[in-house]
Design a protein around this motif. Sequence first.
Motif, PDB file in Angstrom:
ATOM      1  N   ASP A   1       7.644  -2.829  10.549  1.00  0.00           N
ATOM      2  CA  ASP A   1       8.041  -1.436  10.740  1.00  0.00           C
ATOM      3  C   ASP A   1       7.392  -0.507   9.744  1.00  0.00           C
ATOM      4  O   ASP A   1       7.744   0.657   9.626  1.00  0.00           O
ATOM      5  CB  ASP A   1       9.573  -1.299  10.658  1.00  0.00           C
ATOM      6  CG  ASP A   1      10.106  -1.619   9.267  1.00  0.00           C
ATOM      7  OD1 ASP A   1       9.326  -2.156   8.446  1.00  0.00           O
ATOM      8  OD2 ASP A   1      11.279  -1.314   9.003  1.00  0.00           O
ATOM      9  N   GLY A   2       6.435  -1.022   8.967  1.00  0.00           N
ATOM     10  CA  GLY A   2       5.745  -0.186   8.004  1.00  0.00           C
ATOM     11  C   GLY A   2       6.392  -0.175   6.641  1.00  0.00           C
ATOM     12  O   GLY A   2       5.928   0.523   5.760  1.00  0.00           O
ATOM     13  N   ARG A   3       7.432  -0.972   6.435  1.00  0.00           N
ATOM     14  CA  ARG A   3       8.081  -1.015   5.128  1.00  0.00           C
ATOM     15  C   ARG A   3       7.771  -2.324   4.437  1.00  0.00           C
ATOM     16  O   ARG A   3       7.533  -3.340   5.079  1.00  0.00           O
ATOM     17  CB  ARG A   3       9.606  -0.848   5.275  1.00  0.00           C
ATOM     18  CG  ARG A   3       9.980   0.509   5.824  1.00  0.00           C
ATOM     19  CD  ARG A   3      11.491   0.683   5.851  1.00  0.00           C
ATOM     20  NE  ARG A   3      11.834   1.985   6.394  1.00  0.00           N
ATOM     21  CZ  ARG A   3      11.916   3.080   5.661  1.00  0.00           C
ATOM     22  NH1 ARG A   3      11.688   3.029   4.377  1.00  0.00           N
ATOM     23  NH2 ARG A   3      12.209   4.232   6.202  1.00  0.00           N
ATOM     24  N   SER A   4       7.792  -2.294   3.126  1.00  0.00           N
ATOM     25  CA  SER A   4       7.541  -3.514   2.376  1.00  0.00           C
ATOM     26  C   SER A   4       8.676  -4.486   2.599  1.00  0.00           C
ATOM     27  O   SER A   4       9.808  -4.096   2.891  1.00  0.00           O
ATOM     28  CB  SER A   4       7.432  -3.182   0.879  1.00  0.00           C
ATOM     29  OG  SER A   4       8.621  -2.587   0.439  1.00  0.00           O
ATOM     30  N   PRO A   5       8.437  -5.815   2.539  1.00  0.00           N
ATOM     31  CA  PRO A   5       9.491  -6.782   2.807  1.00  0.00           C
ATOM     32  C   PRO A   5      10.523  -6.763   1.699  1.00  0.00           C
ATOM     33  O   PRO A   5      10.271  -6.353   0.596  1.00  0.00           O
ATOM     34  CB  PRO A   5       8.728  -8.104   2.824  1.00  0.00           C
ATOM     35  CG  PRO A   5       7.477  -7.838   2.035  1.00  0.00           C
ATOM     36  CD  PRO A   5       7.154  -6.421   2.228  1.00  0.00           C
TER      37      PRO A   5
ATOM     38  N   TYR B   1       0.828  -1.200   0.000  1.00  0.00           N
ATOM     39  CA  TYR B   1       0.000   0.000   0.000  1.00  0.00           C
ATOM     40  C   TYR B   1       0.864   1.252   0.000  1.00  0.00           C
ATOM     41  O   TYR B   1       1.734   1.426   0.851  1.00  0.00           O
ATOM     42  CB  TYR B   1      -0.908   0.004   1.231  1.00  0.00           C
ATOM     43  CG  TYR B   1      -1.810   1.222   1.325  1.00  0.00           C
ATOM     44  CD1 TYR B   1      -2.765   1.478   0.349  1.00  0.00           C
ATOM     45  CD2 TYR B   1      -1.694   2.118   2.377  1.00  0.00           C
ATOM     46  CE1 TYR B   1      -3.588   2.592   0.426  1.00  0.00           C
ATOM     47  CE2 TYR B   1      -2.523   3.234   2.471  1.00  0.00           C
ATOM     48  CZ  TYR B   1      -3.468   3.463   1.489  1.00  0.00           C
ATOM     49  OH  TYR B   1      -4.282   4.568   1.570  1.00  0.00           O
ATOM     50  N   VAL B   2       0.616   2.143  -0.959  1.00  0.00           N
ATOM     51  CA  VAL B   2       1.305   3.432  -1.051  1.00  0.00           C
ATOM     52  C   VAL B   2       0.326   4.567  -0.741  1.00  0.00           C
ATOM     53  O   VAL B   2       0.591   5.427   0.084  1.00  0.00           O
ATOM     54  CB  VAL B   2       1.935   3.628  -2.441  1.00  0.00           C
ATOM     55  CG1 VAL B   2       2.629   4.986  -2.536  1.00  0.00           C
ATOM     56  CG2 VAL B   2       2.932   2.501  -2.741  1.00  0.00           C
TER      57      VAL B   2
ATOM     58  N   HIS C   1       3.988  -0.065   1.809  1.00  0.00           N
ATOM     59  CA  HIS C   1       5.214   0.181   1.051  1.00  0.00           C
ATOM     60  C   HIS C   1       5.589   1.618   1.330  1.00  0.00           C
ATOM     61  O   HIS C   1       4.999   2.549   0.780  1.00  0.00           O
ATOM     62  CB  HIS C   1       4.990  -0.052  -0.444  1.00  0.00           C
ATOM     63  CG  HIS C   1       6.221   0.122  -1.264  1.00  0.00           C
ATOM     64  ND1 HIS C   1       7.099  -0.914  -1.506  1.00  0.00           N
ATOM     65  CD2 HIS C   1       6.740   1.204  -1.881  1.00  0.00           C
ATOM     66  CE1 HIS C   1       8.103  -0.475  -2.254  1.00  0.00           C
ATOM     67  NE2 HIS C   1       7.907   0.811  -2.489  1.00  0.00           N
ATOM     68  N   ASP C   2       6.576   1.808   2.184  1.00  0.00           N
ATOM     69  CA  ASP C   2       6.857   3.133   2.719  1.00  0.00           C
ATOM     70  C   ASP C   2       8.124   3.746   2.139  1.00  0.00           C
ATOM     71  O   ASP C   2       8.725   4.614   2.739  1.00  0.00           O
ATOM     72  CB  ASP C   2       6.978   3.047   4.244  1.00  0.00           C
ATOM     73  CG  ASP C   2       6.812   4.395   4.914  1.00  0.00           C
ATOM     74  OD1 ASP C   2       6.117   5.254   4.341  1.00  0.00           O
ATOM     75  OD2 ASP C   2       7.400   4.592   5.990  1.00  0.00           O
ATOM     76  N   ALA C   3       8.527   3.287   0.962  1.00  0.00           N
ATOM     77  CA  ALA C   3       9.745   3.803   0.343  1.00  0.00           C
ATOM     78  C   ALA C   3       9.413   4.463  -0.992  1.00  0.00           C
ATOM     79  O   ALA C   3       8.453   4.072  -1.664  1.00  0.00           O
ATOM     80  CB  ALA C   3      10.743   2.662   0.128  1.00  0.00           C
ATOM     81  N   PRO C   4      10.188   5.467  -1.403  1.00  0.00           N
ATOM     82  CA  PRO C   4       9.969   6.067  -2.728  1.00  0.00           C
ATOM     83  C   PRO C   4      10.137   5.032  -3.827  1.00  0.00           C
ATOM     84  O   PRO C   4      10.831   4.023  -3.656  1.00  0.00           O
ATOM     85  CB  PRO C   4      11.066   7.140  -2.799  1.00  0.00           C
ATOM     86  CG  PRO C   4      11.442   7.418  -1.386  1.00  0.00           C
ATOM     87  CD  PRO C   4      11.288   6.112  -0.663  1.00  0.00           C
ATOM     88  N   GLY C   5       9.501   5.260  -4.966  1.00  0.00           N
ATOM     89  CA  GLY C   5       9.588   4.307  -6.069  1.00  0.00           C
ATOM     90  C   GLY C   5       9.215   4.950  -7.385  1.00  0.00           C
ATOM     91  O   GLY C   5       8.954   6.156  -7.455  1.00  0.00           O
ATOM     92  N   ALA C   6       9.188   4.129  -8.431  1.00  0.00           N
ATOM     93  CA  ALA C   6       8.871   4.599  -9.779  1.00  0.00           C
ATOM     94  C   ALA C   6       7.641   3.872 -10.297  1.00  0.00           C
ATOM     95  O   ALA C   6       7.449   2.680 -10.038  1.00  0.00           O
ATOM     96  CB  ALA C   6      10.052   4.363 -10.721  1.00  0.00           C
ATOM     97  N   VAL C   7       6.793   4.581 -11.038  1.00  0.00           N
ATOM     98  CA  VAL C   7       5.591   3.988 -11.623  1.00  0.00           C
ATOM     99  C   VAL C   7       5.988   3.147 -12.844  1.00  0.00           C
ATOM    100  O   VAL C   7       6.639   3.648 -13.766  1.00  0.00           O
ATOM    101  CB  VAL C   7       4.580   5.069 -12.035  1.00  0.00           C
ATOM    102  CG1 VAL C   7       3.413   4.460 -12.807  1.00  0.00           C
ATOM    103  CG2 VAL C   7       4.068   5.812 -10.802  1.00  0.00           C
TER     104      VAL C   7
ATOM    105  N   SER D   1       6.422   9.620  -3.913  1.00  0.00           N
ATOM    106  CA  SER D   1       6.480   9.650  -2.455  1.00  0.00           C
ATOM    107  C   SER D   1       5.202   9.045  -1.886  1.00  0.00           C
ATOM    108  O   SER D   1       4.104   9.343  -2.368  1.00  0.00           O
ATOM    109  CB  SER D   1       6.628  11.088  -1.949  1.00  0.00           C
ATOM    110  OG  SER D   1       7.868  11.636  -2.348  1.00  0.00           O
ATOM    111  N   PRO D   2       5.306   8.183  -0.865  1.00  0.00           N
ATOM    112  CA  PRO D   2       4.115   7.541  -0.306  1.00  0.00           C
ATOM    113  C   PRO D   2       3.265   8.499   0.511  1.00  0.00           C
ATOM    114  O   PRO D   2       3.770   9.449   1.107  1.00  0.00           O
ATOM    115  CB  PRO D   2       4.698   6.425   0.576  1.00  0.00           C
ATOM    116  CG  PRO D   2       6.069   6.901   0.923  1.00  0.00           C
ATOM    117  CD  PRO D   2       6.552   7.709  -0.240  1.00  0.00           C
TER     118      PRO D   2
END
Length: 275
Positions: free
Chosen positions: A271-275, A124-125, A180-186, A140-141
């Motif tokens: 911890d709120g981050r994706s594995p 989840y973003v 998913h609490d980290a920045p990413g790309a579409v 940014s999430p």
Amino acid sequence: LPRRAVRRRAVRHSRAVNASSRSVTLELLGTLIELRDLRSDTAELLAVLLRREARGEPCEIVDGSESEGDVLANLTRAVVTNSPLLCMHAGVVAAPAGLIAVPGASGLGKTTLTAALVRAGFGYVSDEVLAIDRSGLVVSPFARPLGLDRRSWQLLGLDGAAPGEREEALVEPRRLGTLHDAPGAVRLILLPERDGQPPRLDAARRGDAVTELLRRAFNHYTAPEQSFRAIVRLVRGAEVLRATYSDAPELAALLAERFGVQSGLGADCNDGRSP
């Protein structure tokens, strides 16, 4: 962001809360917003966002003493209005290959589809905001609680008492699956259409995705030329699919199979981050 003609209530894990209040400044999507007189029960619901506590002069103050639904709506408005990022109305989830954006108007069923995708194992973003840096296109999430009505609640098979008629329950993201609490790309832009048929995915024109994202932009007017260029570059770097469907969990299952996502049903987010 339009207000829906529904009553909202919060649905949380069972634990006692008190009526004490506090004020907190949050850094959300590159802007500082103060939540003033925030009640402890609302703070519990917004726990994921409250991890973004920061110091500095806020650009806007939001009354935290109102109902949970009003606080969330007003906070979201303040964030997307003041953010230096380009903010668009879309659900966003994470797959192993990158992020999936689902733009759409209010009432389309975007939040229900986002929730179904998270239940199917996607990270989840956000259910409301696709926020990108106009230069690097990094997302940014914004993991806010999700508002689900009675039909969506039952469709997703959630535990506990469903909301009443014309009532919307605000659900903590961790109840649905992994954050998913980290920045990413579409890497995929999904254009959804409800047609009452079994789910189907078809290639769509990139021009349709550009048009849809421009329509759903909250703050493109602050830098119109840069916003247009950023959206064009975003679409060029992603696959574009049109999804026709009737049942959100069925479409989520189809997408999970296509992208090799394993069900995260019942998973907590550590911890709120994706594995």
